[in-house]
Motif scaffolding. Structure first.
Motif, short mmCIF file in Angstrom:
data_model
loop_
_atom_site.label_atom_id
_atom_site.label_comp_id
_atom_site.label_asym_id
_atom_site.label_seq_id
_atom_site.Cartn_x
_atom_site.Cartn_y
_atom_site.Cartn_z
N TRP A 500 0.78 -1.05 0.14
CA TRP A 500 0.12 -0.17 -0.12
C TRP A 500 0.90 1.43 -0.17
O TRP A 500 1.51 1.41 0.87
CB TRP A 500 -0.83 -0.19 1.25
N GLN A 536 -7.11 -2.60 0.77
CA GLN A 536 -7.27 -1.69 2.16
C GLN A 536 -7.15 -2.63 3.31
O GLN A 536 -6.36 -2.54 4.15
CB GLN A 536 -8.22 -0.88 2.26
N ILE A 541 -5.48 -1.07 6.33
CA ILE A 541 -5.79 0.36 6.03
C ILE A 541 -7.23 0.81 6.25
O ILE A 541 -8.22 -0.09 5.81
CB ILE A 541 -5.46 0.71 4.63
N ALA A 543 -10.72 2.11 6.03
CA ALA A 543 -11.37 2.84 4.85
C ALA A 543 -11.70 4.24 5.58
O ALA A 543 -12.33 4.59 6.75
CB ALA A 543 -12.61 2.02 4.61
#
Length: 545
Positions: A500, A536, A541, A543
């Motif tokens: 990412w 994600q 990660i 959202a």
């Protein structure tokens, strides 16, 4: 004050005595990382090599004389050319209390300005306040610099709750970040929220008008800006935006009048003078255009970033006035005073072609235009406006090959290129539909080549190369749905397989939003959004809310 001991400072002042006084003041507060610049040029070269936490800059860098660059012009150059970071503390020092200089400093929004004479306590209080503010905002600035704009927005919201002392600054950064994402309604809402608490906040009123302008609500912007100027007659940025708004409304005469009023109040801003000259030229006010462009050439003479294009603008104006002698003098000044290089040669040859046209020497003019086009192919810093003007001049002299080369060069310029649609439009407006079709076909061919290269790179596992190839194609063809789809897919694949990267993820989100606007019924949208969310979650990660 040990909290200041790690700060680095650049003192910009021609006076040895003042440099010594400032060093003594800073040393009393444990600031010892100090460098010096005697003038604007030295400062720019220093800042190109090294970043500083603080710049202390004397306004009258040439001692109040007519030569050299003043602190205002230096700050303009540094901001425009991004030689200082947004979080750099820039404090202007001036012994002048006159309106024009205080206005000049204030309109360029230095962190602060200090009137001489001042004490060490006064200076350090200003520095302490600026450092405290910078430290509070620094995490947001860092995320913006990284391209992690969503994270920057999250930090702005947290800052609003956790550091109410700087709520205004966080709100301002929040609005500016929404604007950077082209989220104009969201940015406008933030500005309105500020105004509900502080109805007289001029910067927020300007922000609302800027959002309205970006959404093509020009009449709303005009009304708001006129009210703002009535409230704050010396808010110079409002004049600049009002002039652009009048232009968007097709009212160039009114736009010119607005800029004339602004220049009368604050006469030192080079970009405003340049804009005034362009408007005056467009409205056939060649006397005003000449005065404005002469002022630009004169004020920019001592800048490290001076542009030979300003000489071309002045020559073009003198040619329209029929003054070949003065135009020739300007060309000779260009040759003497600017460093040789492709930008200078392009401008010299174009200016010479204008003078030869005035003299009726079509053959000579064509030869100079061919030289200008050849030099432009090697130039890095020419504006698209000049390149388009040169392309049109080439077309008028039947230099079709050179004109097409210039247009294609702009289309393929990764730094400041134009889209394929804009490239075609240049030729259509010149009445050359045949060349427009040819350039359009070339753009289609380039898009197909980019799609093929992207597929091949992905097949070989070269994810980053694939993304570079297809995002370059997106810049040239921002509304080409197959290219957009390929770009989103390539970015998502890189994120999934290589890890990412917030800026790249942000780019994918923006491209998906663009695709949704262009083709809301596209069947791939739901799958792409799901893929984005899956990646994600894969990397933990959260959202965005």
């Amino acid at each position: 004050m040990p909290e200041f001991s790690e700060l680095s400072v650049l003192i910009v002042d021609p006076s040895p005595g003042m440099r010594g006084n400032l060093q003594n003041m800073l040393s009393q507060s444990s600031i010892t990382k100090i460098d010096y610049a005697l003038g604007a040029g030295t400062a720019i070269r220093q800042l190109a090599k090294k970043a500083y936490d603080i710049v202390l800059c004397e306004y009258d860098l040439d001692g109040g004389g007519a030569n050299g660059q003043d602190g205002q012009q230096l700050l303009e150059d540094l901001r425009h050319h991004r030689r200082i970071a947004p979080d750099t503390i820039f404090i202007m020092l001036t012994s002048e209390g006159t309106d024009s200089k205080v206005i000049g400093a204030a309109e360029l929004t230095p962190t602060d300005y200090v009137l001489k004479p001042f004490t060490v306590d006064t200076l350090m209080a200003r520095i302490g306040r600026a450092v405290d503010r910078r430290n509070a905002l620094l995490p947001v600035y860092r995320r913006i610099a990284e391209g992690s704009l969503r994270e920057a927005l999250r930090l702005c919201l947290a800052g609003l709750d956790q550091q109410p002392r700087y709520a205004t600054e966080f709100a301002r950064l929040q609005a500016e970040t929404h604007a950077a994402l082209d989220e104009w309604p969201e940015a406008e809402l933030v500005y309105h929220t500020v105004l509900a608490l502080r109805p007289t906040a001029g910067w927020a009123q300007l922000g609302v008008a800027g959002c309205q302008f970006a959404q093509q609500r020009y009449e709303d912007a005009r009304l708001g800006l006129e009210r703002l100027i009535a409230l704050y007659p010396r808010f110079m940025a409002a004049y600049d935006l009002l002039a652009r708004t009048y232009q968007a409304l097709g009212q160039d005469i009114q736009a010119k009048k607005v800029l004339e009023d602004a220049v009368a109040i604050s006469p030192h801003m080079v970009r405003r003078l340049r804009h005034l000259g362009e408007l005056a030229f467009a409205t056939d006010d060649f006397g005003l255009a000449e005065r404005a462009f002469r002022a630009v050439v004169g004020k920019a003479r001592h800048s490290e970033f001076r542009s030979p294009e300003d000489h071309v603008n002045l020559v073009r104006t003198l040619v329209r006035k029929g003054d070949a002698t003065q135009a020739g003098n300007v060309i000779r000044d260009l040759e003497r005073s600017l460093r040789a290089g492709p930008e200078t040669e392009t401008c010299r040859a174009l200016a010479a072609a204008l003078v030869l046209d005035l003299a009726g020497s079509e053959t000579g003019a064509a030869a100079e235009l061919a030289r200008a086009a050849a030099a432009a192919g090697l130039a890095q810093d020419l504006s698209n406006q000049l390149r388009i003007g040169l392309a049109n001049a080439c077309l008028q002299h039947r230099l079709d090959h050179e004109a097409c080369g210039l247009v294609l060069g702009m289309m393929n310029d990764g730094a400041r290129g134009i889209t394929a649609e804009q490239a075609v439009d240049v030729l259509e407006k010149a009445g050359r539909h045949d060349l427009a079709v040819s350039v359009g076909q070339r753009a289609t061919q380039q898009a197909q080549e980019a799609l093929s290269e992207t597929a091949a790179r992905l097949g070989q596992g070269e994810h980053r190369a694939a993304v570079l190839a297809i995002t370059a194609a997106v810049r040239r063809a921002p509304r080409n749905v197959p290219v957009l789809l390929a770009a989103i897919q390539a970015i998502l694949r890189q994120l999934d397989e290589l890890g990412w990267e917030a800026p790249l993820a942000e780019q994918a989100a923006q491209l998906m939003a663009r695709l949704r606007k262009l083709d809301p019924a596209n069947g791939a949208l739901e799958h792409l959004a799901q893929q984005y969310g899956t990646t994600q979650r894969k990397y933990g990660i959260a959202a965005a809310a």
